[in-house]
Design an enzyme around this catalytic site. Structure first.
Site, short mmCIF file in Angstrom:
data_model
loop_
_atom_site.label_atom_id
_atom_site.label_comp_id
_atom_site.label_asym_id
_atom_site.label_seq_id
_atom_site.Cartn_x
_atom_site.Cartn_y
_atom_site.Cartn_z
N LYS A 46 3.73 35.25 92.11
CA LYS A 46 4.52 36.40 91.69
C LYS A 46 4.89 37.32 92.85
O LYS A 46 5.85 38.08 92.76
CB LYS A 46 3.76 37.18 90.61
N SER A 267 -5.26 29.18 85.39
CA SER A 267 -3.94 28.67 85.02
C SER A 267 -3.64 27.36 85.74
O SER A 267 -3.05 26.44 85.16
CB SER A 267 -2.85 29.71 85.35
#
Length: 299
Positions: A46, A267
């Site tokens: 991100k 994740s």
């Protein structure tokens, strides 16, 4: 001389590694790879995404120099965006529910962002309403990374081409966790345009299978399973959806740390677990790549 123009340039140039230790442990006859997309202050992809979306918005004339940026987020993307906005000198207003812990709010303020709180009972719609109000008041640009094609555009320009260059397109499948939906959409659209036979596999929490049309639920895989189908998500480039439990995600993340020294977040563990299952069930998948989007940190 090989001197980067900025720290962000290093975040755009990520590597593909072969998971030889994990493959050896499970005697996988196929080749299993991981694209290590994580890096930067949040230890996730991100950081690059936030700066990249701002850069593309500026390039397209959607964001003017010094114009305020508005976003509805309080997670790792909000942190990445606060840093990217400070770097590019854009004031940032983060719209978030009042239930966000005070310590978290203070972090955003420390990073230079302003906070606009909403009543938590109004949920996501309440935050979006507050964001639109902030746009009207400040003349700002609402980034809205869950519903903005610039998210997928970043991955069409950066992640997809990086993977294609590293592997020369010799892949049978790419396995991607779905959070905001931009990664699987952007990478999938790029890869299928150039390598139409590659299969795109979406991963979501078993406890919250919204992509499969089921009810949202609580899970413990940060970065995946937002509880709704993101507007960025393009189901037409997805060939299969694999749900993974929070426990399996955590255990697989620990495994790849021990077998390949990769500090994978849960994740990433979810994506790895799904890739392993997919390869076992589809013996014709000889070359499979996982996109690892988050790094586990250790004190």
């Amino acid at each position: 001389m090989d001197i980067k123009t900025s720290y962000y340039e290093t975040l755009y140039q990520r590597s593909v590694v072969q998971l030889s230790g994990y493959s050896a442990k499970y005697a996988l006859p196929q080749s299993l790879y991981a694209y290590l997309a994580f890096g930067g202050p949040t230890a996730s992809m991100k950081d690059a995404l936030a700066e990249g979306m701002l850069a593309i918005a500026t390039e397209k004339g959607l964001l003017q120099p010094g114009q305020p940026v508005i976003e509805t987020s309080s997670g790792s993307f909000a942190v990445a965006l606060a840093i990217a906005c400070a770097h590019s000198r854009h004031p940032l207003i983060l719209c978030m529910p009042s239930s966000v812990p005070e310590a978290r709010q203070k972090l955003f303020i420390k990073l230079g962002a302003k906070i606009a709180l909403t009543n938590q009972i109004y949920g996501r719609m309440g935050m979006k309403k507050r964001a639109r109000e902030a746009v009207e008041k400040t003349g700002g640009y609402y980034l809205d990374y869950f519903d903005n094609d610039l998210n997928a555009e970043f991955h069409r320009r950066v992640t997809g081409p990086n993977i294609a260059r590293a592997t020369e397109g010799a892949l049978d499948a790419i396995v991607v966790g779905v959070g905001s939906g931009g990664t699987i959409t952007g990478v999938g659209e790029f890869m299928k345009a150039w390598y139409p036979d590659v299969r795109m596999i979406a991963v979501e929490p078993y406890e919250s299978q919204v992509l499969a049309g089921r009810e949202a639920g609580a899970h413990s895989i940060p970065g995946l399973g937002a509880g709704f189908v993101p507007e960025n998500y393009n189901p037409y480039i997805v060939d299969a959806i694999i749900p993974v439990t929070s426990q399996d995600a955590a255990e697989s993340a620990q495994e790849v740390l021990k077998t390949d020294a990769i500090p994978a977040s849960p994740s990433c563990g979810a994506v790895l677990h799904a890739a392993h299952r997919y390869m076992k069930e589809n013996k014709d998948m000889r070359r499979v790549l996982c996109i690892f989007s988050g790094k586990e940190t250790f004190e």
